[in-house]
Design a protein around this motif. Structure first.
Motif, PDB file in Angstrom:
ATOM      1  N   CYS A 167       0.839  -1.211   0.000  1.00 27.80           N
ATOM      2  CA  CYS A 167       0.000   0.000   0.000  1.00 27.80           C
ATOM      3  C   CYS A 167       0.870   1.256   0.000  1.00 27.80           C
ATOM      4  O   CYS A 167       0.538   2.258  -0.647  1.00 27.80           O
ATOM      5  CB  CYS A 167      -0.925  -0.001   1.217  1.00 27.80           C
ATOM      6  N   GLY A 168       1.989   1.198   0.708  1.00 21.78           N
ATOM      7  CA  GLY A 168       2.921   2.322   0.703  1.00 21.78           C
ATOM      8  C   GLY A 168       3.526   2.532  -0.664  1.00 21.78           C
ATOM      9  O   GLY A 168       3.707   3.676  -1.122  1.00 21.78           O
ATOM     10  N   VAL A 169       3.832   1.434  -1.335  1.00 16.66           N
ATOM     11  CA  VAL A 169       4.365   1.503  -2.708  1.00 16.66           C
ATOM     12  C   VAL A 169       3.351   2.165  -3.631  1.00 16.66           C
ATOM     13  O   VAL A 169       3.687   3.043  -4.432  1.00 16.66           O
ATOM     14  CB  VAL A 169       4.722   0.097  -3.219  1.00 16.66           C
ATOM     15  N   ILE A 170       2.083   1.756  -3.527  1.00 11.36           N
ATOM     16  CA  ILE A 170       1.022   2.339  -4.357  1.00 11.36           C
ATOM     17  C   ILE A 170       0.883   3.834  -4.091  1.00 11.36           C
ATOM     18  O   ILE A 170       0.757   4.644  -5.015  1.00 11.36           O
ATOM     19  CB  ILE A 170      -0.321   1.615  -4.106  1.00 11.36           C
ATOM     20  N   ALA A 171       0.924   4.198  -2.812  1.00 13.32           N
ATOM     21  CA  ALA A 171       0.839   5.621  -2.450  1.00 13.32           C
ATOM     22  C   ALA A 171       2.008   6.401  -3.043  1.00 13.32           C
ATOM     23  O   ALA A 171       1.845   7.535  -3.521  1.00 13.32           O
ATOM     24  CB  ALA A 171       0.824   5.772  -0.925  1.00 13.32           C
ATOM     25  N   GLY A 172       3.193   5.790  -3.043  1.00 15.79           N
ATOM     26  CA  GLY A 172       4.361   6.432  -3.640  1.00 15.79           C
ATOM     27  C   GLY A 172       4.213   6.601  -5.140  1.00 15.79           C
ATOM     28  O   GLY A 172       4.597   7.628  -5.707  1.00 15.79           O
ATOM     29  N   VAL A 173       3.641   5.579  -5.786  1.00 14.79           N
ATOM     30  CA  VAL A 173       3.408   5.643  -7.234  1.00 14.79           C
ATOM     31  C   VAL A 173       2.455   6.787  -7.577  1.00 14.79           C
ATOM     32  O   VAL A 173       2.647   7.510  -8.572  1.00 14.79           O
ATOM     33  CB  VAL A 173       2.841   4.303  -7.750  1.00 14.79           C
ATOM     34  N   LEU A 174       1.428   6.957  -6.754  1.00 12.55           N
ATOM     35  CA  LEU A 174       0.416   7.981  -7.027  1.00 12.55           C
ATOM     36  C   LEU A 174       0.902   9.396  -6.726  1.00 12.55           C
ATOM     37  O   LEU A 174       0.277  10.368  -7.152  1.00 12.55           O
ATOM     38  CB  LEU A 174      -0.847   7.697  -6.199  1.00 12.55           C
ATOM     39  N   THR A 175       2.011   9.508  -6.013  1.00 13.82           N
ATOM     40  CA  THR A 175       2.512  10.843  -5.645  1.00 13.82           C
ATOM     41  C   THR A 175       3.898  11.102  -6.215  1.00 13.82           C
ATOM     42  O   THR A 175       4.062  11.916  -7.130  1.00 13.82           O
ATOM     43  CB  THR A 175       2.536  10.995  -4.112  1.00 13.82           C
TER      44      THR A 175
END
Length: 300
Positions: free
Chosen positions: A211-219
């Motif tokens: 989930c942290g990886v996804i959040a990083g991808v989106l930002t």
């Protein structure tokens, strides 16, 4: 298809050990811009762009999963036992990769030497990250098995993942190096290895990390995508600076090992044969890329 899967596989091998980023591999294989663009377009309002992004990432991701499974179970042990040989190999990767990148980005590099300040910044960032991985490691002894960590560690893991993915997609610095800085490298690699051995007690921690990886991808990745489109010259100088800084990161990497820290690499422990193998691999990848480009040109 083969290039995408192979690219993902090699990116995982690079991402799994401190030193070289999977982004460097993507750059060398000519899929870096498509990789960043796909990460950016996965939430695009354009249905066709979103579909193309998902298809590309599925191909890349399948190779990445295979590579990470192998790395977490096998490569990490080899890295521990043969640290100086592997470090020499990575120095070969970086050194032989730099002239190729300069040649391919000649238009955005030559004549724009005022952007060298970004190279200095890039090198300083990697050196600082590497330095603190040895002298400022946090969170030793963290156990990511379910029931062995609380909310604080979960938040810490999530935030670390956001920063780690930004390093993984940038040529020059490995996300694993960043995990070392935050003291989570051994814990995360151990969790991944246990998961692939069907020990699902680590699944909740890996979900949080994902989930942290996804959040990083989106930002973070959106910022990188913008920089490559609008400020490409500055970004290229920054990336080259990070690659220069990674020589220091690789050289002191042995001292950051948790189980059995070793002295930083010296001329005596440097292995010239593995260094040259690194060069052969890089030029082999470049040859493969040239063959694919030639085939694609012939089809057009």
């Amino acid at each position: 298809m083969l290039i995408r899967v192979l690219g993902g596989f090699l990116m995982a091998l690079a991402d799994s050990v401190p030193g070289v980023s999977g982004g460097t591999i993507a750059f060398l294989m000519g899929i870096y811009d498509e990789f960043i663009g796909s990460l950016n377009n996965i939430v695009s309002k354009d249905k066709e762009k979103r579909k193309a992004a998902v298809l590309f990432l599925v191909k890349l991701g399948s190779g990445w999963i295979i590579g990470m499974a192998m790395a977490s179970i096998i490569i990490n042990q080899i890295f521990e036992k043969h640290i100086y040989n592997i470090s020499s190999l990575f120095i070969g990767f970086v050194l032989f990769a730099m002239p190729i990148i300069i040649m391919e980005e000649k238009e955005s590099i030559v004549g724009r030497y005022y952007n060298i300040v970004f190279s200095l910044i890039g090198a300083a960032v990697v050196v600082a990250v590497a330095y603190f991985s040895v002298h400022g490691v946090l969170g030793n002894g963290i156990d990511l098995a379910w029931g062995h960590f609380g909310l604080g560690v979960g938040i810490y893991l999530f935030v670390t993942a956001m920063f780690a993915i930004s390093a993984m997609v940038l040529p020059g610095i490995s996300g694993s190096t960043l995990l070392l800085v935050f003291g989570l490298y051994q814990a995360v690699i151990g969790a991944v290895s246990s998961f692939f051995k069907l020990d699902f007690t680590y699944l909740p921690a890996l979900i949080i990390f994902g989930c942290g990886v996804i959040a990083g991808v989106l930002t973070v990745v959106k910022v990188l995508s913008y920089g490559l489109k609008k400020k490409r010259s500055a970004m290229m100088y920054f990336i080259l600076g990070m690659m220069i800084g990674s020589f220091y990161a690789i050289a002191i990497g042995p001292a950051s090992l948790k189980e059995n820290p070793q002295p930083p690499m010296t001329l005596e422990t440097f292995n010239v044969w593995f260094f040259l193998i690194g060069g052969v691999v890089i030029f082999g990848l470049q040859f493969l890329k040239a063959m694919v480009d030639k085939r694609d040109a012939a089809k057009k």
